[in-house]
Write a protein that holds these residues in place. Structure first.
Motif, mmCIF file in Angstrom:
data_model
loop_
_atom_site.group_PDB
_atom_site.id
_atom_site.type_symbol
_atom_site.label_atom_id
_atom_site.label_comp_id
_atom_site.label_asym_id
_atom_site.label_seq_id
_atom_site.Cartn_x
_atom_site.Cartn_y
_atom_site.Cartn_z
ATOM 1 N N ARG A 40 9.680 -6.582 -11.320
ATOM 2 C CA ARG A 40 8.452 -6.240 -10.793
ATOM 3 C C ARG A 40 7.412 -7.371 -10.571
ATOM 4 N NH1 ARG A 40 5.840 -1.692 -9.609
ATOM 5 N NH2 ARG A 40 7.587 -0.373 -10.334
ATOM 6 N N ALA A 41 7.689 -8.199 -11.973
ATOM 7 C CA ALA A 41 6.458 -9.310 -11.958
ATOM 8 C C ALA A 41 6.770 -10.438 -10.805
ATOM 9 C CB ALA A 41 6.925 -10.038 -13.231
ATOM 10 N N MET A 42 8.121 -10.729 -10.624
ATOM 11 C CA MET A 42 8.569 -11.607 -9.480
ATOM 12 C C MET A 42 8.078 -10.884 -8.115
ATOM 13 S SD MET A 42 9.784 -14.472 -8.196
ATOM 14 C CE MET A 42 10.820 -15.088 -9.829
ATOM 15 N N LEU A 43 8.319 -9.662 -7.936
ATOM 16 C CA LEU A 43 7.904 -9.124 -6.685
ATOM 17 C C LEU A 43 6.302 -9.103 -6.594
ATOM 18 C CD1 LEU A 43 8.584 -7.443 -4.038
ATOM 19 C CD2 LEU A 43 8.109 -5.160 -5.440
ATOM 20 N N GLU A 44 5.686 -8.768 -7.529
ATOM 21 C CA GLU A 44 4.056 -8.813 -7.335
ATOM 22 C C GLU A 44 3.815 -10.304 -6.892
ATOM 23 O OE1 GLU A 44 2.152 -6.424 -7.059
ATOM 24 O OE2 GLU A 44 3.305 -4.923 -7.918
ATOM 25 N N SER A 45 4.368 -11.445 -7.582
ATOM 26 C CA SER A 45 4.011 -12.690 -7.568
ATOM 27 C C SER A 45 4.320 -13.118 -5.898
ATOM 28 C CB SER A 45 4.851 -13.667 -8.312
ATOM 29 O OG SER A 45 5.994 -13.791 -7.827
ATOM 30 N N LEU A 46 4.907 -12.328 -5.285
ATOM 31 C CA LEU A 46 5.141 -12.863 -3.750
ATOM 32 C C LEU A 46 4.210 -12.118 -2.807
ATOM 33 C CD1 LEU A 46 9.102 -12.754 -4.116
ATOM 34 C CD2 LEU A 46 7.728 -14.781 -3.993
ATOM 35 N N LEU A 47 3.558 -11.212 -3.386
ATOM 36 C CA LEU A 47 2.683 -10.437 -2.372
ATOM 37 C C LEU A 47 1.080 -11.134 -2.171
ATOM 38 C CD1 LEU A 47 3.425 -6.947 -3.587
ATOM 39 C CD2 LEU A 47 4.659 -8.088 -1.795
ATOM 40 N N SER A 48 0.516 -10.914 -1.189
ATOM 41 C CA SER A 48 -0.553 -11.318 -1.050
ATOM 42 C C SER A 48 -1.540 -10.090 -0.633
ATOM 43 C CB SER A 48 -0.935 -12.223 0.095
ATOM 44 O OG SER A 48 -0.078 -11.833 1.279
ATOM 45 N N LYS A 49 -2.961 -10.228 -0.965
ATOM 46 C CA LYS A 49 -3.907 -9.210 -0.937
ATOM 47 C C LYS A 49 -4.831 -9.581 0.440
ATOM 48 C CE LYS A 49 -3.732 -7.526 -5.430
ATOM 49 N NZ LYS A 49 -2.809 -6.153 -5.209
ATOM 50 N N PRO A 50 -5.278 -8.570 1.277
ATOM 51 C CA PRO A 50 -6.218 -8.828 2.231
ATOM 52 C C PRO A 50 -7.545 -8.820 1.710
ATOM 53 C CG PRO A 50 -5.749 -6.391 2.048
ATOM 54 C CD PRO A 50 -4.715 -7.105 1.083
ATOM 55 N N LEU A 51 -8.584 -9.361 2.437
ATOM 56 C CA LEU A 51 -10.084 -9.553 2.024
ATOM 57 C C LEU A 51 -10.581 -8.093 2.187
ATOM 58 C CD1 LEU A 51 -10.892 -12.772 4.030
ATOM 59 C CD2 LEU A 51 -10.247 -12.436 1.886
ATOM 60 N N THR A 52 -11.758 -8.077 1.615
ATOM 61 C CA THR A 52 -12.539 -6.717 1.613
ATOM 62 C C THR A 52 -13.119 -6.777 3.102
ATOM 63 O OG1 THR A 52 -14.458 -7.684 0.864
ATOM 64 C CG2 THR A 52 -12.750 -6.827 -0.638
ATOM 65 N N ALA A 53 -13.869 -5.574 3.313
ATOM 66 C CA ALA A 53 -14.557 -5.518 4.776
ATOM 67 C C ALA A 53 -15.806 -6.589 4.733
ATOM 68 C CB ALA A 53 -15.139 -4.081 4.939
ATOM 69 N N ALA A 54 -16.274 -6.598 3.451
ATOM 70 C CA ALA A 54 -17.414 -7.587 3.552
ATOM 71 C C ALA A 54 -16.994 -8.800 3.610
ATOM 72 C CB ALA A 54 -18.233 -7.460 2.056
ATOM 73 N N GLU A 55 -15.935 -9.338 2.882
ATOM 74 C CA GLU A 55 -15.200 -10.750 3.054
ATOM 75 C C GLU A 55 -15.060 -10.932 4.562
ATOM 76 O OE1 GLU A 55 -13.576 -11.374 -0.929
ATOM 77 O OE2 GLU A 55 -12.552 -10.397 0.000
ATOM 78 N N ILE A 56 -14.556 -10.006 5.515
ATOM 79 C CA ILE A 56 -14.341 -10.159 6.893
ATOM 80 C C ILE A 56 -15.310 -10.511 7.530
ATOM 81 C CG2 ILE A 56 -13.226 -8.870 8.823
ATOM 82 C CD1 ILE A 56 -10.984 -9.907 6.992
ATOM 83 N N LYS A 57 -16.385 -9.622 7.408
ATOM 84 C CA LYS A 57 -17.667 -9.614 8.008
ATOM 85 C C LYS A 57 -18.258 -11.219 7.882
ATOM 86 C CE LYS A 57 -19.395 -5.095 7.617
ATOM 87 N NZ LYS A 57 -20.405 -4.049 7.126
#
Length: 232
Positions: free
Chosen positions: A20-37
């Motif tokens: 699971r740790a290896m899988l999580e290390s390969l994932l990226s997260k999107p920005l928040t709405a405030a960051e997109i703005k």
């Protein structure tokens, strides 16, 4: 056909990656709405342009030349781009510092017009994207295709992902997954296929609480030839 559960999808990805740790290390997260703005409009135009030039070309070459693109096109400042006459665009398209493709160079001003129109109605392109229904990401893809230039196919979606917008991608592994599981037939870009794919991601999001970005990566990592990690 009923889609497999998120739990089953995740377990297969974990098994392929080794932990699971290896899988999580390969994932990226999107920005928040405030960051997109907060993303300046010139950065939207710059990334759209970069992906247009990378389409059908060697991405590394475009990346290496990118500082020159920034210089030649005024840092992609929308107002300055809109003031460029055809003659100036044609002249810049012959500059050896960039990739000399007049048709693609012309998209810079065309996409600046799209962004300028959005500025009039939403204040900024970031505001517009942040206000889009997050459960209709393929609708945003369609908007870019219809209102921008050369932003159809994977070009627009890849630009959105790179900028941090929460979107799944139709990479080869993701397309193959949906085809092999009988969720779509024929083109993944048909309206029927796009709805089926988006509905599947919405259901996995409901089950998992994960973003489309993470889910798309998990789908890709759960199939194909991308074994990597602690063990096979």
């Amino acid at each position: 056909m009923t889609i497999e559960t998120y739990a089953h999808l995740e377990q297969r990805a974990i098994k392929r990656k080794g932990s699971r740790a290896m899988l999580e290390s390969l994932l990226s997260k999107p920005l928040t709405a405030a960051e997109i703005k907060a993303i300046p409009d010139d950065r939207w135009l710059a990334e759209f342009t970069k992906k247009v030039f990378q389409s059908g070309f060697v991405w590394r070459v475009v990346r290496n030349k990118w500082p020159d693109f920034e210089d030649v096109f005024f840092g992609f400042a929308i107002e300055k781009i809109l003031m460029m006459p055809d003659e100036m665009l044609e002249q810049k398209a012959t500059n050896p510092a960039i990739i000399r493709n007049l048709n693609k160079v012309r998209t810079i001003r065309d996409n600046a017009y799209m962004i300028s129109d959005i500025q009039d109605s939403h204040g900024s392109f970031g505001n517009f994207v942040a206000s889009w229904d997050p459960l209709d990401i393929t609708g945003l893809w369609e908007f870019l295709k219809k209102n921008g230039k050369r932003l159809g196919g994977n070009t627009g979606p890849y630009a959105l992902r790179y900028l941090g917008v929460d979107t799944f991608l139709l990479s080869k592994d993701v397309e193959d997954y949906f085809t092999q599981h009988g969720i779509i037939t024929g083109s993944a870009r048909s309206k029927r296929s796009l709805k089926a794919i988006q509905d599947a991601f919405i259901e996995w999001q409901r089950q998992s609480g994960r973003s489309f970005t993470e889910l798309s990566q998990i789908v890709a990592l759960s199939c194909g030839d991308n074994y990597m990690g602690l063990q096979r």
